[in-house]
Design a protein around this motif. Structure first.
Motif, short mmCIF file in Angstrom:
data_model
loop_
_atom_site.label_atom_id
_atom_site.label_comp_id
_atom_site.label_asym_id
_atom_site.label_seq_id
_atom_site.Cartn_x
_atom_site.Cartn_y
_atom_site.Cartn_z
N LEU A 1 0.73 -1.31 -0.02
CA LEU A 1 0.18 0.05 -0.28
C LEU A 1 0.99 1.24 -0.08
O LEU A 1 0.56 2.22 -0.71
N ALA A 2 1.88 1.21 0.83
CA ALA A 2 2.75 2.26 0.80
C ALA A 2 3.22 2.53 -0.55
O ALA A 2 3.85 3.72 -0.93
N THR A 3 4.08 1.50 -1.07
CA THR A 3 4.53 1.42 -2.42
C THR A 3 3.68 2.09 -3.57
O THR A 3 3.98 2.58 -4.45
N THR A 4 2.25 1.72 -3.47
CA THR A 4 1.38 2.30 -4.31
C THR A 4 1.34 3.64 -4.37
O THR A 4 1.17 4.33 -5.45
N GLU A 5 1.09 4.34 -2.99
CA GLU A 5 1.28 5.79 -3.07
C GLU A 5 2.67 6.32 -3.71
O GLU A 5 2.21 7.40 -4.27
N LEU A 6 3.55 5.77 -3.58
CA LEU A 6 4.73 6.14 -4.07
C LEU A 6 4.70 6.12 -5.68
O LEU A 6 4.99 7.02 -6.40
N ALA A 7 4.19 5.11 -6.11
CA ALA A 7 4.21 4.92 -7.40
C ALA A 7 3.15 5.95 -8.09
O ALA A 7 3.47 6.53 -9.27
N LEU A 8 2.10 6.35 -7.54
CA LEU A 8 1.16 7.20 -7.93
C LEU A 8 2.02 8.48 -7.93
O LEU A 8 1.69 9.43 -8.69
N ALA A 9 2.41 8.82 -7.03
CA ALA A 9 3.36 10.30 -6.89
C ALA A 9 4.43 10.26 -7.93
O ALA A 9 4.55 11.57 -8.44
N ASN A 10 4.93 9.25 -8.21
CA ASN A 10 6.03 9.27 -9.33
C ASN A 10 5.41 9.30 -10.71
O ASN A 10 5.98 9.49 -11.60
N GLY A 11 3.97 8.97 -10.80
CA GLY A 11 3.18 9.17 -12.06
C GLY A 11 3.33 8.05 -12.83
O GLY A 11 3.04 8.10 -14.17
N THR A 12 3.85 6.90 -12.46
CA THR A 12 3.97 5.68 -13.15
C THR A 12 2.67 4.75 -13.12
O THR A 12 2.63 3.85 -14.16
N ILE A 13 1.83 5.30 -12.45
CA ILE A 13 0.48 4.31 -12.49
C ILE A 13 -0.76 5.38 -12.34
O ILE A 13 -0.47 6.50 -11.93
N ASP A 14 -1.83 5.14 -12.76
CA ASP A 14 -3.04 6.13 -12.69
C ASP A 14 -3.96 5.53 -11.62
O ASP A 14 -3.47 4.90 -10.99
N LYS A 15 -4.88 6.49 -11.35
CA LYS A 15 -5.82 6.02 -10.28
C LYS A 15 -6.77 4.79 -10.67
O LYS A 15 -6.96 4.14 -9.66
N GLU A 16 -6.77 4.37 -11.83
CA GLU A 16 -7.40 3.03 -12.07
C GLU A 16 -6.57 2.07 -11.83
O GLU A 16 -7.01 1.08 -10.92
N ALA A 17 -5.29 1.96 -12.02
CA ALA A 17 -4.52 0.96 -11.26
C ALA A 17 -4.23 1.16 -9.97
O ALA A 17 -4.20 0.01 -9.19
N VAL A 18 -4.38 2.30 -9.43
CA VAL A 18 -4.43 2.34 -7.73
C VAL A 18 -5.37 1.76 -7.33
O VAL A 18 -5.30 0.66 -6.19
N ALA A 19 -6.64 1.63 -7.67
CA ALA A 19 -7.83 1.21 -7.23
C ALA A 19 -7.85 -0.36 -7.13
O ALA A 19 -8.13 -1.07 -6.42
N LYS A 20 -7.31 -0.89 -8.32
CA LYS A 20 -6.84 -2.35 -8.62
C LYS A 20 -5.98 -2.87 -7.40
O LYS A 20 -6.15 -3.91 -6.86
N LEU A 21 -4.97 -2.20 -7.25
CA LEU A 21 -4.01 -2.47 -6.33
C LEU A 21 -4.55 -2.53 -4.88
O LEU A 21 -4.37 -3.26 -4.07
N VAL A 22 -5.13 -1.50 -4.47
CA VAL A 22 -5.81 -1.28 -3.26
C VAL A 22 -6.62 -2.23 -2.83
O VAL A 22 -6.76 -2.72 -1.81
#
Length: 285
Positions: free
Chosen positions: A259-280
């Protein structure tokens, strides 16, 4: 400055090795150990009371749980000997704890001493510890802060101020950086040992990966930009496969870190909100 060290553990010995002629003595929890340290660092053997008399600045490098006890003993001895209102006037005492404020040094302050802290932001696991370039947290009254800053600078460090009220948060940051990194590597080692027969071989297999990551971190101003792997790519399928095969005792840790890594990836711009939702959704199951 004439500097004395009370506490002959890893931190005390490391600081003593850097102080050179500025060191006027170092003591430990036994007379024999104190004599050994005096011989090792070319100083005169002495008791704590004698060291307080000869030094201008005293570094307390004892374990955190003993700082208050040692401060009380030193203040009591000075008061009994001098019998004055301020028997320690002009003396400076600095503890070297990362997490503690200055309340444990109150007995010394009441006896007229200046009190503060000096904490190198470094791991002292034994052997030679590099202090040049290390940031060092300082605090205390004006005289103590100046002494701590001067010592940090003389050691080749970078002094910065962390007030007493924020020491616990400062220390938590240090623990996450160092202690928790060790814990994560130990978990990876335990899992990798399945295929290599023992943990020693497993760590040798993982070490180049760890060193490569450390090298990437060293070359960036922000750790999150060194992020790679399935979460950085938004690869929920791979994460799901991990969760399906991990030992049950590792799943909660994996998910928390994920979950912490997902936040970092979103901040880096390497994933979008749709990918975040799947991961979360996967990681919060």
């Amino acid at each position: 400055m004439r500097i004395g060290i009370i506490g002959g553990g890893k931190v005390g010995r490391c600081l003593a090795s850097y102080l050179g002629k500025g060191l006027v003595g170092i003591t430990a929890n036994s007379l024999e150990h104190s004599r050994q340290l005096a011989a090792a660092f070319a100083t005169e053997p002495c008791t704590n009371k004698e060291l307080v008399e000869r030094a201008e600045v005293l570094l307390l490098t004892v374990p955190d749980r003993l700082i208050g006890t040692v401060a009380e003993q030193l203040a009591s001895e000075a008061t009994a000997m001098a019998g004055a209102q301020a028997p320690l006037a002009g003396k400076i005492f600095l503890h070297c704890s990362g997490s503690m404020g200055l309340e444990e040094l109150a007995p010394l302050q009441r006896a007229g001493a200046h009190v503060g802290s000096l904490h190198p932001l470094q791991s002292f696991a034994g052997g030679t510890t590099q202090l040049a370039g290390v940031y060092m947290a300082v605090d205390g009254d004006e005289a103590a802060c100046k002494a701590a800053t001067d010592i940090a600078t003389a050691l080749g460090g970078h002094p910065f101020h962390v007030p007493a009220a924020e020491r616990a948060a400062y220390h938590a940051a240090a623990c996450i950086c160092s202690n928790y990194a060790v814990a994560v590597e130990a978990l990876a080692q335990r899992l990798m040992s399945r295929w290599l027969g023992d943990e020693a071989a497993a760590w040798q297999a993982l070490l180049p990966l760890f060193k490569g990551t450390a090298s990437n971190l060293e070359r960036t101003a922000s750790p999150r930009t060194a992020l790679t792997g399935p979460i950085a790519r938004g690869d929920a399928t791979t994460v799901a496969k991990h969760l399906a095969v991990l030992p049950p005792e590792l799943v909660e840790t994996y998910c928390s870190l994920g979950l912490a890594t997902t936040e970092l990836a979103l901040a880096n711009g390497t994933i979008d909100k749709e990918a975040v939702a799947k991961l979360v959704q996967l990681l919060k199951r």
